[in-house]
Write a protein that holds these residues in place. Sequence first.
Motif, PDB file in Angstrom:
ATOM      1  N   VAL A   1       0.820  -1.214   0.000  1.00 27.78           N
ATOM      2  CA  VAL A   1       0.000   0.000   0.000  1.00 27.78           C
ATOM      3  C   VAL A   1       0.853   1.263   0.000  1.00 27.78           C
ATOM      4  O   VAL A   1       1.758   1.408   0.812  1.00 27.78           O
ATOM      5  N   CYS A   2       0.504   2.165  -0.886  1.00 29.70           N
ATOM      6  CA  CYS A   2       1.136   3.489  -0.923  1.00 29.70           C
ATOM      7  C   CYS A   2       0.322   4.401  -0.002  1.00 29.70           C
ATOM      8  O   CYS A   2      -0.861   4.639  -0.238  1.00 29.70           O
ATOM      9  N   MET A   3       0.939   4.883   1.059  1.00 30.00           N
ATOM     10  CA  MET A   3       0.208   5.676   2.043  1.00 30.00           C
ATOM     11  C   MET A   3      -0.232   7.023   1.486  1.00 30.00           C
ATOM     12  O   MET A   3      -1.198   7.608   1.958  1.00 30.00           O
ATOM     13  N   VAL A   4       0.480   7.509   0.500  1.00 26.88           N
ATOM     14  CA  VAL A   4       0.072   8.785  -0.115  1.00 26.88           C
ATOM     15  C   VAL A   4      -1.269   8.573  -0.835  1.00 26.88           C
ATOM     16  O   VAL A   4      -2.209   9.370  -0.696  1.00 26.88           O
TER      17      VAL A   4
ATOM     18  N   LYS B   1       8.910  12.172  -7.387  1.00 29.13           N
ATOM     19  CA  LYS B   1       7.713  12.305  -8.249  1.00 29.13           C
ATOM     20  C   LYS B   1       7.059  10.964  -8.573  1.00 29.13           C
ATOM     21  O   LYS B   1       6.359  10.817  -9.556  1.00 29.13           O
ATOM     22  N   LYS B   2       7.340   9.971  -7.755  1.00 29.02           N
ATOM     23  CA  LYS B   2       6.672   8.668  -7.943  1.00 29.02           C
ATOM     24  C   LYS B   2       6.685   7.920  -6.611  1.00 29.02           C
ATOM     25  O   LYS B   2       7.505   8.203  -5.725  1.00 29.02           O
ATOM     26  N   SER B   3       5.780   6.936  -6.490  1.00 27.32           N
ATOM     27  CA  SER B   3       5.648   6.183  -5.238  1.00 27.32           C
ATOM     28  C   SER B   3       6.611   5.012  -5.204  1.00 27.32           C
ATOM     29  O   SER B   3       6.969   4.464  -6.253  1.00 27.32           O
ATOM     30  N   GLN B   4       6.984   4.624  -3.955  1.00 26.95           N
ATOM     31  CA  GLN B   4       7.795   3.409  -3.816  1.00 26.95           C
ATOM     32  C   GLN B   4       6.917   2.171  -3.895  1.00 26.95           C
ATOM     33  O   GLN B   4       7.414   1.064  -3.945  1.00 26.95           O
ATOM     34  N   PHE B   5       5.592   2.347  -3.821  1.00 28.23           N
ATOM     35  CA  PHE B   5       4.687   1.210  -3.646  1.00 28.23           C
ATOM     36  C   PHE B   5       3.634   1.143  -4.740  1.00 28.23           C
ATOM     37  O   PHE B   5       3.326   2.142  -5.389  1.00 28.23           O
TER      38      PHE B   5
END
Length: 430
Positions: free
Chosen positions: A330-333, A422-426
Amino acid sequence: MTIYAKGVVFEGVDFDNPNHWRLEEYVKRGGYAALKKILNEKITQDEVIAEVKTSSLRGRGGAGFPTGLKWSFMPRNFPGQKYLVCNTDEGEPGTFKDLDIIVSNPHALIEGMIIGGYAMGITVGYNYIHGEVFEAYERFEEALEEARKAGFLGDNILGTDFCFQLHAHHGYGAYICGEETALLESLEGKKGQPRFKPPFPASFGLYGKPTTINNTETFASVPYIIREGGQKFLELGKPNNGGTKLFSVSGHVNRPGNYEIPLGTPFADLLEMCGGMRGGKKLKAVIPGGSSAPVLPAEIMMQCTMDYDSIAKAGSMLGSGAVIVMDETVCMVSALERLSYFYHEESCGQCTPCREGTGWLYRIVHRIAHGEGRPEDLELLASIGDNIAGRTICALGDAAVFPVRGMLKHFRSEFEYMIEHKKSQFAALS
Ligand code: SF4
């Protein structure tokens, strides 16, 4: 939704029997025995309230306020009409327990409300049911009719001079109508917007009359307390957290559903009851009490027991008991973007910090989630939150801020990463 474990509210319910919700089945499993006990043994109003106080039953809608204490606020000798209201306007993301109660065990709620009416000297009650549900509303209407025909509800209940009229009211589907004073406005036929408090509903409620409002699960727990005794209920849970409680578990578990378990059960045990994490993935975080409760990381959550005090000590809220489980992907953002959108969308617009602030929060989180975050955004989120929380008419403003604070406290590095790269780790929340 499937109900997997049973406690006080669903005690003895045989879900395989299609008639399990009917009066006849409810009576077979001890239903209306509590009401009969009160009326036959002439138990006084004070004694009923004392029993509820002993049980340590706390409001199951979210606030966790002691029910017996709330009942004792109702003025005894008020000369006019007083009202009892049940809040079945279940709309908090992640919460899906109250509708299961009115679908699967409506008479427990009806009996609980009749007992509440008796204890507080109230003769008229309403059950305000969320506007987007139809089967549940019709089921409840049918159960009311059964109770009236059997003499449990209406005039001269069970041949005594105690009278209690109970009506179902179909709401309008707005989340804010679950706020108790907005609910009262809506019930009066007005726009569902929260009132300034004080005055509180106990002195100025429905139509300006003294009113007690409780959640569906709260009322449905009362028959057991009267039948078996407050002490027995208390001992099912732990001190200050009496009884069993329904937890609506959703997210990345193998068996999402409603679990009615003793308060004080370790979260790890609840997770095991749910079949563990879906796909064998690792637990990342949990929102333990509905979308407005601050998120807690796995390592904190695995040390918690599922009760009001343990979750509060860990820095969150048990709330309505909606447990949203998130795995390592899950990406928390993205998760916060969804939550912030919800509160922005559901703000009634009445007060400026909430109306403008929730939109501002959402737009900032949205731009971070879409690779357009700015280095100053996290400070800006915190500052806007400080200017919303505690400065609004109702708690929706606070509810919009708590998830932001929780995410920034425990998962700040994910937001920083996303602003920088500018991108998610997840992967996005599935
Ligand atoms: Fe309406 Fe939000 Fe103000 Fe509550 S806090 S009254 S939802 S604008």
